[in-house]
Design an enzyme around this catalytic site. Structure first.
Site, mmCIF file in Angstrom:
data_model
loop_
_atom_site.group_PDB
_atom_site.id
_atom_site.type_symbol
_atom_site.label_atom_id
_atom_site.label_comp_id
_atom_site.label_asym_id
_atom_site.label_seq_id
_atom_site.Cartn_x
_atom_site.Cartn_y
_atom_site.Cartn_z
ATOM 1 N N SER A 113 0.847 -1.196 0.000
ATOM 2 C CA SER A 113 0.000 0.000 0.000
ATOM 3 C C SER A 113 0.885 1.249 0.000
ATOM 4 C CB SER A 113 -0.921 -0.014 1.217
ATOM 5 O OG SER A 113 -0.160 0.014 2.408
ATOM 6 N N TYR A 114 0.234 2.404 -0.047
ATOM 7 C CA TYR A 114 0.956 3.675 -0.160
ATOM 8 C C TYR A 114 1.970 3.822 0.979
ATOM 9 C CZ TYR A 114 1.658 8.596 -1.289
ATOM 10 O OH TYR A 114 2.212 9.803 -1.654
#
Length: 862
Positions: free
Chosen positions: A335-336
């Site tokens: 994820s980010y």
């Protein structure tokens, strides 16, 4: 049918998002800038049929800079940079022509969907894209909405489709907070940097730094490192004594006990305790306590913790770790990676993420056990309201990611699995003994449930010597009692992990900028990275920080920058006025700057102790054109020439070697020429030290050598040695390197293209005549008789390097092994000879057909 333009932050991200939204049914083409692709497909948008065009930028479209004249260090007082100097937005990378590319793709579009990274920088880029695209898009009908913002945290089908179904709007306040930070850092950083660089480089020759930079975040970061260095230097070791006792529970075993007083600093008192305890032959058990303890599973992973672990455990610098994390994110593996949050939202699909990892041989057993027995809800951490914690989003193998990519992914995955695992439980047994009047203790730990330490074994409870079974009142024979003499030890230099912790604690930088600030102090030669990734300040770093403390401690302490960061966050939340924060902060630093300039003598006194004056540095090299005395060549970065008699300093090209050029003199100013070279496989050219710093002609810029000089008659100038237009860059001219024989070559005076020709020729001269076909200058070549490649016994020939069939097989295009930092491509019109007619843009030589090279070269000019 509406046309929808969608823009992501990176080309790879655009492709991944387009594949998900189009379900793979899309066509792709290269954009006009060559760096970004455009992916097209049809679908529905808010209930209507639509044609989608998905493309990207490459980070920031624009960058903030001063307008032209204020970029001159020599003509502008740095104090003017705080308020008088106007700024403007310029293209961040002019070669990408990103604005034109966005306008071409945006022309005629009805709506735009912004898929930029979901952080403050991403919001800022949103508005850069809108500024470029809105003027060419179709005008909205009435109050029709045309601007949409997609919010997402990972590149998964679920997250991307969910973002597309819940489109919002870009956040103007967050974008303004980035604008404010950019302007503050530009004005404050440039003013202080220009002043102290010019002041100290004009006085000292062995600073070994091409730029003595100041940064509102960079300088406090350096301050933490120097503060630790000062503690080490001022540390005075103290001697202390420890009483150590050993008991023998069984005949062949011994147990080491810890003294409850820990240590004493008086030798006589320590000896007294030893004498008292030595009279006792047995140790009596005073108490036995057993207590079940818990070692908690980790909080969910945020950026700062990831960077700490990458440095401390994986040996990766913060910036390198961040680059790898960004790559893993754009490829859809995690994820980010920029988040301050350590708490998963209530609706986060923890089981779904865990199932992805069920087949990896490294942790499959642990994952399957968790799925069958039930996962533990992660601990409640801090919700910063930005992105979920860093989480693996799909399975990967070491072969897929390789090297550092796999090591970081493996840690992120293990950390995630640990957050949903059970806590580690262990039984701690404490036995208290008395030997005479003195008390001693020993502690033992036995793991009852390893929990998360199975997946993170480096957190496991260390194995300790087993304690004997005993009860209160039991007696054990004393095996040994002795006095140990020890000394207190100084702290070690800060590790990157410790520095990251300090920066986060004091609010210096953001999760995105912390790695940049640490990298900057390394690149500026303010600190060096020692073993264990410890940061040891250099002399220059130490003197700078001590100088700031002497003049104005707030320039280096974290307090003032921390306060500024809070104001910037208030702008992002819409609680503070952008212009007021900017004006107030600049006014504070402007006052500090004037006081710094007035008090610079205080820092100069420290510099004098650590560095040598220019006059005492370097070795004699070439003569000054004014006084005709030898100037000294200072090799320490930035390399330069200094005339101690005239007290003048002349900048030189960097990243190469400098030597005297045949004692030849410049016809304009009588300075002796020097020759710059990047090595045998690179480029070389002569230059006049005075002309290099003070361009003699209007069409010349500071930092140009003789190969760019437009003097009409000087034998070293572009006018006399220029042969033809460069075969690759837009603005360069191929210039004969008259020092390169017998391995002759010509090199572009802008880019790193080199053309080798006429090896073993005795002489190569540029003729005043030009080629009728391509307008390039002809060359006269005189070969050695024994090695002449010419037909018959001929040794001399004149012709065009690009068109003459006799020269066709004697020319080879290469690239310099080292690019000179002053080379500028794509600026201005060509000067000198060989202005090509109808040159085809973007053409390249075909390396597979060496005999066709000259034909290909000629094609550029014909």
């Amino acid at each position: 049918m509406k046309t929808i333009l969608m823009v992501a932050e990176k080309p790879s991200l655009a492709q991944s998002i387009a594949k998900i939204l189009s379900r793979g049914n899309l066509s792709s083409r290269k954009g006009l800038n060559g760096a970004c692709s455009v992916h097209e497909y049809t679908g529905s948008f808010i209930g209507q049929s639509a044609h989608f065009k998905m493309t990207s930028v490459c980070g920031h479209v624009m960058t903030l800079d001063f307008i032209g004249k204020y970029n001159s260090w020599d003509k502008v007082d740095p104090a003017e940079l705080f308020s008088k100097a106007p700024t403007e937005k310029k293209e961040a990378n002019p070669k990408l022509t990103m604005v034109k590319f966005l306008q071409v793709e945006g022309r005629g579009c009805d709506c735009i969907v912004l898929w930029l990274d979901c952080d403050k920088e991403g919001e800022n880029i949103c508005f850069e894209v809108l500024d470029a695209v809105l003027p060419v898009m179709n005008k909205p009908r009435g109050t029709e909405r045309t601007i949409y913002r997609a919010k997402f945290s990972s590149i998964t089908d679920t997250d991307i489709c969910n973002a597309m179904n819940h489109l919002g709007e870009p956040n103007r306040n967050e974008a303004l907070s980035v604008d404010a930070r950019q302007e503050l850092d530009l004005r404050i950083g440039c003013a202080f940097t220009r002043f102290q660089t010019k002041y100290f480089q004009g006085k000292y020759g062995n600073l070994d730094s091409s730029l003595i930079s100041f940064g509102p975040c960079q300088t406090p970061t350096l301050g933490f490192c120097v503060e630790r260095h000062d503690k080490i230097q001022s540390f005075k070791p103290e001697t202390y004594w420890v009483l150590q006792a050993k008991v023998n529970p069984e005949k062949e075993s011994s147990l080491t006990l810890d003294w409850d007083r820990v240590r004493v600093f008086d030798r006589e008192i320590a000896q007294m305790f030893l004498n008292i305890t030595k009279t006792a032959k047995e140790a009596k058990v005073e108490s036995v306590s057993k207590k079940e303890k818990v070692k908690q599973r980790p909080l969910a992973l945020n950026t700062v913790e990831m960077l700490r672990v990458a440095s401390a455990a994986l040996g990766m610098g913060p910036q390198h770790a961040m680059q790898i994390a960004e790559r893993l994110y754009t490829q859809g593996y995690i994820s980010y990676p920029r988040t301050e949050t350590t708490h998963y939202p209530e609706n986060f699909d923890l089981k779904g993420c865990l199932r992805q990892q069920a087949n990896n041989p490294y942790w499959a057993d642990t994952v399957k056990a968790l799925l069958s027995e039930g996962i533990n809800r992660p601990r409640k951490g801090h919700d910063a309201g930005d992105h979920p914690p860093i989480t693996p989003m799909r399975a990967a193998t070491e072969a897929e990611l390789g090297g550092d990519g796999w090591r970081l992914y493996e840690y992120i995955t293990r950390h995630f699995i640990a957050t949903v695992s059970a806590d580690c439980k262990y039984l701690q047994t404490t036995i208290s003994f008395s030997i005479g009047p003195e008390r001693f203790t020993c502690i033992g730990k036995v793991v009852t449930s390893p929990g998360f330490t199975e997946i993170m074994p480096w957190h496991s409870i260390p194995l300790e010597e087993s304690l004997p079974h005993c009860e209160k009142g039991d007696l054990f024979p004393v095996g040994e009692i002795k006095l140990l003499e020890k000394q207190t030890s100084p702290p070690d230099y800060l590790t990157e992990a410790e520095l990251i912790t300090l920066m986060e604690k004091h609010g210096i930088g953001t999760d995105a900028s912390i790695p940049v600030h640490i990298n900057n102090i390394c690149q500026r030669n303010y600190v060096t990275v020692e073993s264990g990734r410890r940061l040891k300040p250099t002399n220059l770093g130490i003197v700078l920080v001590h100088g700031y403390y002497k003049i104005d401690a707030e320039l280096v302490l974290p307090t003032i920058r921390s306060a500024v960061e809070k104001q910037l966050n208030l702008i992002a939340l819409g609680k503070a006025n952008y212009h007021q924060v900017l004006e107030h902060t600049l006014d504070i630093f402007k006052r500090k700057f004037h006081y710094f300039v007035d008090s610079i003598a205080g820092m100069d006194e420290l510099m004098e102790v650590s560095f040598s004056p220019l006059a005492a540095t370097g070795k004699p090299l070439s003569r000054c054109g004014k006084c005709h005395r030898f100037m000294k060549y200072i090799q320490a970065k930035p390399s330069r020439l200094h005339c101690s008699h005239c007290d003048d300093t002349y900048s030189l090209p960097q990243n190469g070697t400098i030597k005297l050029y045949k004692e030849l003199r410049c016809p304009l100013d009588d300075f002796e020429l020097v020759l710059w070279s990047s090595g045998s496989r690179g480029k070389s050219y002569p230059l006049c030290p005075y002309c290099y710093n003070h361009p003699p002609f209007r069409d010349m810029k500071k930092g140009m050598g003789c190969n760019e000089c437009t003097h009409p008659t000087c034998q070293h100038s572009l006018s006399m040695l220029g042969i033809g237009q460069c075969v690759e860059c837009e603005s360069g001219v191929l210039v004969l390197d008259s020092t390169s024989g017998p391995k002759w070559k010509m090199a572009c005076n802008k880019c790193n293209v080199i053309v080798h020709f006429f090896e073993n020729a005795h002489k190569v001269r540029v003729s005043p005549e030009t080629c009728e076909l391509c307008d390039a200058a002809l060359v006269d070549v005189d070969f050695n008789k024994a090695k002449s490649p010419l037909p018959g016994d001929e040794t001399q020939h004149s012709g065009c390097v690009f068109c003459d069939p006799v020269f066709q097989d004697l020319v080879e295009l290469k690239h310099a092994a080292m690019r000179h930092p002053m080379h500028r491509g794509g600026q201005g019109k060509r000067q000198g000879r060989g202005r090509g007619k109808g040159r085809r843009p973007g053409g390249r030589l075909n390396p597979k057909k060496p005999k066709d090279k000259m034909a290909a070269l000629a094609a550029y000019f014909v």
